[in-house]
Design a protein around this motif. Structure first.
Motif, PDB file in Angstrom:
ATOM      1  N   ALA A  62       0.068  -4.749  11.735  1.00 14.06           N
ATOM      2  CA  ALA A  62      -0.709  -5.910  12.178  1.00 14.06           C
ATOM      3  C   ALA A  62      -2.170  -5.796  11.740  1.00 14.06           C
ATOM      4  CB  ALA A  62      -0.617  -6.046  13.689  1.00 14.06           C
ATOM      5  N   MET A  63      -2.739  -4.593  11.816  1.00 14.90           N
ATOM      6  CA  MET A  63      -4.123  -4.409  11.383  1.00 14.90           C
ATOM      7  C   MET A  63      -4.268  -4.644   9.884  1.00 14.90           C
ATOM      8  SD  MET A  63      -5.284  -1.032  13.533  1.00 14.90           S
ATOM      9  CE  MET A  63      -4.609  -0.720  15.159  1.00 14.90           C
ATOM     10  N   ILE A  64      -3.365  -4.094   9.101  1.00 19.97           N
ATOM     11  CA  ILE A  64      -3.418  -4.281   7.651  1.00 19.97           C
ATOM     12  C   ILE A  64      -3.307  -5.763   7.312  1.00 19.97           C
ATOM     13  CG2 ILE A  64      -2.178  -3.858   5.491  1.00 19.97           C
ATOM     14  CD1 ILE A  64      -1.386  -1.101   6.703  1.00 19.97           C
ATOM     15  N   ALA A  65      -2.332  -6.442   7.929  1.00 19.77           N
ATOM     16  CA  ALA A  65      -2.129  -7.864   7.646  1.00 19.77           C
ATOM     17  C   ALA A  65      -3.337  -8.690   8.069  1.00 19.77           C
ATOM     18  CB  ALA A  65      -0.868  -8.350   8.358  1.00 19.77           C
ATOM     19  N   SER A  66      -3.935  -8.366   9.202  1.00 18.92           N
ATOM     20  CA  SER A  66      -5.088  -9.116   9.696  1.00 18.92           C
ATOM     21  C   SER A  66      -6.260  -9.034   8.724  1.00 18.92           C
ATOM     22  CB  SER A  66      -5.510  -8.581  11.071  1.00 18.92           C
ATOM     23  OG  SER A  66      -6.590  -9.314  11.597  1.00 18.92           O
ATOM     24  N   VAL A  67      -6.527  -7.835   8.211  1.00 18.42           N
ATOM     25  CA  VAL A  67      -7.633  -7.673   7.259  1.00 18.42           C
ATOM     26  C   VAL A  67      -7.321  -8.391   5.941  1.00 18.42           C
ATOM     27  CG1 VAL A  67      -8.923  -6.016   5.868  1.00 18.42           C
ATOM     28  CG2 VAL A  67      -8.453  -5.532   8.276  1.00 18.42           C
ATOM     29  N   LEU A  68      -6.102  -8.261   5.443  1.00 22.69           N
ATOM     30  CA  LEU A  68      -5.742  -8.925   4.186  1.00 22.69           C
ATOM     31  C   LEU A  68      -5.897 -10.438   4.304  1.00 22.69           C
ATOM     32  CD1 LEU A  68      -2.618  -6.841   3.098  1.00 22.69           C
ATOM     33  CD2 LEU A  68      -4.884  -6.831   2.043  1.00 22.69           C
ATOM     34  N   GLN A  69      -5.443 -10.992   5.425  1.00 19.49           N
ATOM     35  CA  GLN A  69      -5.576 -12.430   5.628  1.00 19.49           C
ATOM     36  C   GLN A  69      -7.046 -12.837   5.720  1.00 19.49           C
ATOM     37  OE1 GLN A  69      -1.607 -12.227   8.353  1.00 19.49           O
ATOM     38  NE2 GLN A  69      -3.128 -13.717   8.976  1.00 19.49           N
ATOM     39  N   GLU A  70      -7.839 -12.046   6.441  1.00 13.99           N
ATOM     40  CA  GLU A  70      -9.258 -12.347   6.575  1.00 13.99           C
ATOM     41  C   GLU A  70      -9.953 -12.270   5.219  1.00 13.99           C
ATOM     42  OE1 GLU A  70     -12.425 -13.753   8.385  1.00 13.99           O
ATOM     43  OE2 GLU A  70     -10.560 -13.361   9.478  1.00 13.99           O
ATOM     44  N   SER A  71      -9.435 -11.431   4.330  1.00 14.18           N
ATOM     45  CA  SER A  71     -10.019 -11.267   2.997  1.00 14.18           C
ATOM     46  C   SER A  71      -9.521 -12.317   2.011  1.00 14.18           C
ATOM     47  CB  SER A  71      -9.713  -9.865   2.461  1.00 14.18           C
ATOM     48  OG  SER A  71     -10.252  -8.871   3.319  1.00 14.18           O
ATOM     49  N   LEU A 275      -5.728   0.197   3.265  1.00 12.70           N
ATOM     50  CA  LEU A 275      -6.479  -0.875   2.619  1.00 12.70           C
ATOM     51  C   LEU A 275      -7.375  -0.329   1.501  1.00 12.70           C
ATOM     52  CD1 LEU A 275      -7.307  -2.756   5.906  1.00 12.70           C
ATOM     53  CD2 LEU A 275      -5.930  -3.700   4.030  1.00 12.70           C
ATOM     54  N   GLU A 276      -7.932   0.855   1.718  1.00 10.37           N
ATOM     55  CA  GLU A 276      -8.751   1.489   0.677  1.00 10.37           C
ATOM     56  C   GLU A 276      -7.921   1.824  -0.561  1.00 10.37           C
ATOM     57  OE1 GLU A 276     -12.440   2.442   0.534  1.00 10.37           O
ATOM     58  OE2 GLU A 276     -11.801   0.524   1.369  1.00 10.37           O
ATOM     59  N   VAL A 277      -6.668   2.236  -0.343  1.00  7.35           N
ATOM     60  CA  VAL A 277      -5.785   2.482  -1.486  1.00  7.35           C
ATOM     61  C   VAL A 277      -5.576   1.190  -2.267  1.00  7.35           C
ATOM     62  CG1 VAL A 277      -3.411   3.047  -2.144  1.00  7.35           C
ATOM     63  CG2 VAL A 277      -4.627   4.496  -0.515  1.00  7.35           C
ATOM     64  N   LEU A 278      -5.349   0.083  -1.576  1.00  7.59           N
ATOM     65  CA  LEU A 278      -5.186  -1.198  -2.264  1.00  7.59           C
ATOM     66  C   LEU A 278      -6.451  -1.559  -3.036  1.00  7.59           C
ATOM     67  CD1 LEU A 278      -3.393  -3.374   0.466  1.00  7.59           C
ATOM     68  CD2 LEU A 278      -2.366  -2.169  -1.463  1.00  7.59           C
ATOM     69  N   ARG A 279      -7.589  -1.264  -2.453  1.00 10.20           N
ATOM     70  CA  ARG A 279      -8.858  -1.602  -3.094  1.00 10.20           C
ATOM     71  C   ARG A 279      -9.106  -0.752  -4.340  1.00 10.20           C
ATOM     72  NH1 ARG A 279     -14.687  -0.803  -2.471  1.00 10.20           N
ATOM     73  NH2 ARG A 279     -14.306   1.130  -1.342  1.00 10.20           N
ATOM     74  N   GLN A 280      -8.847   0.548  -4.233  1.00 13.92           N
ATOM     75  CA  GLN A 280      -9.162   1.472  -5.322  1.00 13.92           C
ATOM     76  C   GLN A 280      -8.117   1.468  -6.440  1.00 13.92           C
ATOM     77  OE1 GLN A 280     -11.953   3.264  -5.755  1.00 13.92           O
ATOM     78  NE2 GLN A 280     -12.798   2.293  -3.931  1.00 13.92           N
ATOM     79  N   TYR A 281      -6.844   1.357  -6.060  1.00 14.29           N
ATOM     80  CA  TYR A 281      -5.783   1.476  -7.063  1.00 14.29           C
ATOM     81  C   TYR A 281      -5.421   0.132  -7.687  1.00 14.29           C
ATOM     82  CZ  TYR A 281      -4.680   6.300  -5.650  1.00 14.29           C
ATOM     83  OH  TYR A 281      -4.721   7.653  -5.399  1.00 14.29           O
ATOM     84  N   ALA A 283      -7.447  -2.920  -7.386  1.00  8.91           N
ATOM     85  CA  ALA A 283      -8.579  -3.853  -7.514  1.00  8.91           C
ATOM     86  C   ALA A 283      -8.493  -4.993  -6.505  1.00  8.91           C
ATOM     87  CB  ALA A 283      -8.645  -4.398  -8.941  1.00  8.91           C
ATOM     88  N   THR A 284      -8.109  -4.665  -5.287  1.00  2.81           N
ATOM     89  CA  THR A 284      -8.038  -5.658  -4.223  1.00  2.81           C
ATOM     90  C   THR A 284      -9.423  -5.788  -3.587  1.00  2.81           C
ATOM     91  OG1 THR A 284      -5.749  -4.996  -3.793  1.00  2.81           O
ATOM     92  CG2 THR A 284      -6.848  -6.319  -2.102  1.00  2.81           C
ATOM     93  N   VAL A 285     -10.040  -6.942  -3.743  1.00  7.75           N
ATOM     94  CA  VAL A 285     -11.424  -7.126  -3.307  1.00  7.75           C
ATOM     95  C   VAL A 285     -11.461  -7.435  -1.808  1.00  7.75           C
ATOM     96  CG1 VAL A 285     -13.534  -8.451  -3.599  1.00  7.75           C
ATOM     97  CG2 VAL A 285     -12.084  -7.933  -5.581  1.00  7.75           C
ATOM     98  N   MET A 286     -12.092  -6.538  -1.050  1.00  3.40           N
ATOM     99  CA  MET A 286     -12.290  -6.729   0.388  1.00  3.40           C
ATOM    100  C   MET A 286     -13.685  -6.242   0.726  1.00  3.40           C
ATOM    101  SD  MET A 286      -8.661  -5.286   1.886  1.00  3.40           S
ATOM    102  CE  MET A 286      -8.520  -4.013   0.622  1.00  3.40           C
ATOM    103  N   ASP A 287     -14.518  -7.118   1.293  1.00  2.00           N
ATOM    104  CA  ASP A 287     -15.858  -6.648   1.651  1.00  2.00           C
ATOM    105  C   ASP A 287     -15.879  -6.160   3.099  1.00  2.00           C
ATOM    106  OD1 ASP A 287     -16.253  -8.889   3.375  1.00  2.00           O
ATOM    107  OD2 ASP A 287     -17.029 -10.075   1.718  1.00  2.00           O
TER     108      ASP A 287
END
Length: 439
Positions: A62-71, A275-281, A283-287
């Motif tokens: 749920a936390m992962i999905a919430s951040v992805l949706q917010e991003s 989420l950091e793995v998605l960002r680093q590996y 190129a998933t942009v999340m601020d």
């Protein structure tokens, strides 16, 4: 989608499943692979975040999905079991699968299931297949947060090749299938690790050794809680908590999580590392702003969830030793005059391990039945509870709705009623209350 459907309503699908799906748990991937081959492997179109673990899978998902949706990333999620409504198992951006879509994709699967000879799929396998078709051919999410049902290696969800594998933790549950020892269970959970795919884990001690070994064997980069990433708890209480996240790529000074209990902060750290793995590996942009907002607004029912006040009613789906111990630890942070415990469990669980941490905290205990074919007879549950804690008042009521009604009538406004033992009981109580509110 066209109108020439195999079914007309969800009720028709469920009736068909009663006859055409083999009930119970049957580990193995052969049935899934047989059908997916005939569907031309729709799962290969999707980007999965695969999550296994004894406890915390759903909260972390749920936390992962919430951040992805917010991003700004359209996000699908597959979970089990549901809390209130049947279609919550499959959701897109937080919205359960529409009945029309469920009926349609179930209808596309049914002829293939009927074509199978002598080896019918299970209901959970059928749900998994519906989810794959819905996500791949209709909803088309950017990411799919994909929770295992049981174990990992032979779980029906393990037919996908994910972007990242997540193992929240390993504890004692489903030992009759996964093995008696922590190492055996960890081996099954680690079965979701794929060659070259990064792994994030909150496992510790013996379980971590197994995950480390499998990750090394698969040449998968491993990120471990307390090693490559960590957290510092800043606060925790009845309204949730906050922590500082330290990772190899990013530090976040203050992350707030509305879910209660110290264990949810650790789940939060695992979610952030994923989420950091998605960002680093990838190129998933999340601020930072979206990450913090997504974490702060996560909603996950049935985990230390307050659904009423005066008296306070708290729901938590603790259903194994580690979950019960975490619940007992967290409930000590709550303020109340007397604690009334309403509990129902499944017969294949380690009942003593669930009861032992909680009974000493209760001023009053009511055991009840569970509307599930594996529900333990409340009279047997009462006997076990009396053996463990003979000094506590323990009654029984076979119907959960009546049990709750009785406790509410007896409790004063400053008391708390804690409902726990299995998520199936939580689901039943939520239906009784008629809402999912957080007051």
């Amino acid at each position: 989608m066209t109108d020439d459907a195999f079914f007309s309503t969800a009720s028709e699908v469920f009736d068909w499943m009663e006859t055409n799906c083999t009930q119970g748990i049957r580990p193995g991937l052969e049935r899934m692979e047989w059908i997916l081959e005939r569907l031309n492997h729709p799962e290969r179109r999707l980007k999965f975040i695969h999550i296994a673990g004894t406890n915390g899978k759903g909260s972390t998902a749920a936390m992962i999905a919430s951040v992805l949706q917010e991003s700004g990333f359209p996000t699908g999620m597959f979970i089990s079991p549901y809390m209130k409504d049947w279609n919550e198992r499959i959701s897109m951006d937080g919205q359960p699968i529409p009945e029309k879509s469920f009926v349609y994709w179930a209808g596309r699967l049914a002829p293939l299931v009927e074509e199978m000879e002598g080896d019918q799929v299970t209901p959970f396998e059928f749900w998994t297949l519906v989810a794959i078709l819905y996500f791949a051919k209709e909803a088309v999410p950017w990411f799919v947060v994909w929770e295992t049902g049981l174990g990992g290696r032979l779980d029906s969800t393990n037919v996908v090749y994910p972007l990242v594998s997540v193992i929240t933790n390993v504890g004692h549950d489903h030992t009759y299938i996964l093995g008696e020892g922590i190492s055996d269970i960890a081996q099954e959970k680690a079965g979701i690790i794929k060659p070259g795919v990064p792994v994030v884990t909150g496992c510790q001690a013996e379980a971590l050794e197994v995950v480390e070994s499998v990750a090394k064997e698969k040449s998968s980069k491993l990120y471990r809680l307390r090693h490559e990433f960590d957290l510092e708890v800043l606060s925790q209480g009845e309204e949730g908590g906050s922590f500082q996240f330290q990772g190899p790529f990013r530090h976040l000074e203050q992350v707030s999580v509305p879910l209660r209990g110290a264990h949810q902060l650790e789940n939060g750290a695992v979610a952030l590392m994923t989420l950091e793995v998605l960002r680093q590996y990838y190129a998933t942009v999340m601020d930072d702003e979206d990450i913090l907002k997504g974490m702060a607004e996560v909603d996950w029912p049935g985990r230390l969830e307050r659904v009423a006040r005066q008296p306070e009613i708290i729901l938590d789906g603790a259903h194994n030793q580690e979950g019960s111990e975490a619940l007992a630890s967290a409930i000590r942070d709550f303020r109340y005059d007397r604690l009334h415990l309403l509990i129902g469990v499944l017969e294949d669980k380690d009942v003593d391990a669930i009861l032992r941490p909680l009974l000493p905290l209760a001023d009053r205990v009511m055991v009840t039945g569970v509307s599930h074919h594996r529900g333990l007879d409340p009279r047997q549950l009462r006997e076990k509870a009396l053996q463990l804690c003979p000094d506590v008042e323990i009654d029984w009521e076979p119907r959960a709705d009546k049990a709750l009604q009785q406790l509410r009538a007896e409790a004063n406004d400053q008391d708390a009623i804690l409902v726990t033992g299995t998520l199936f009981l939580i689901s039943e109580i939520k239906k009784t209350l008629g809402r999912e509110s957080s007051f």
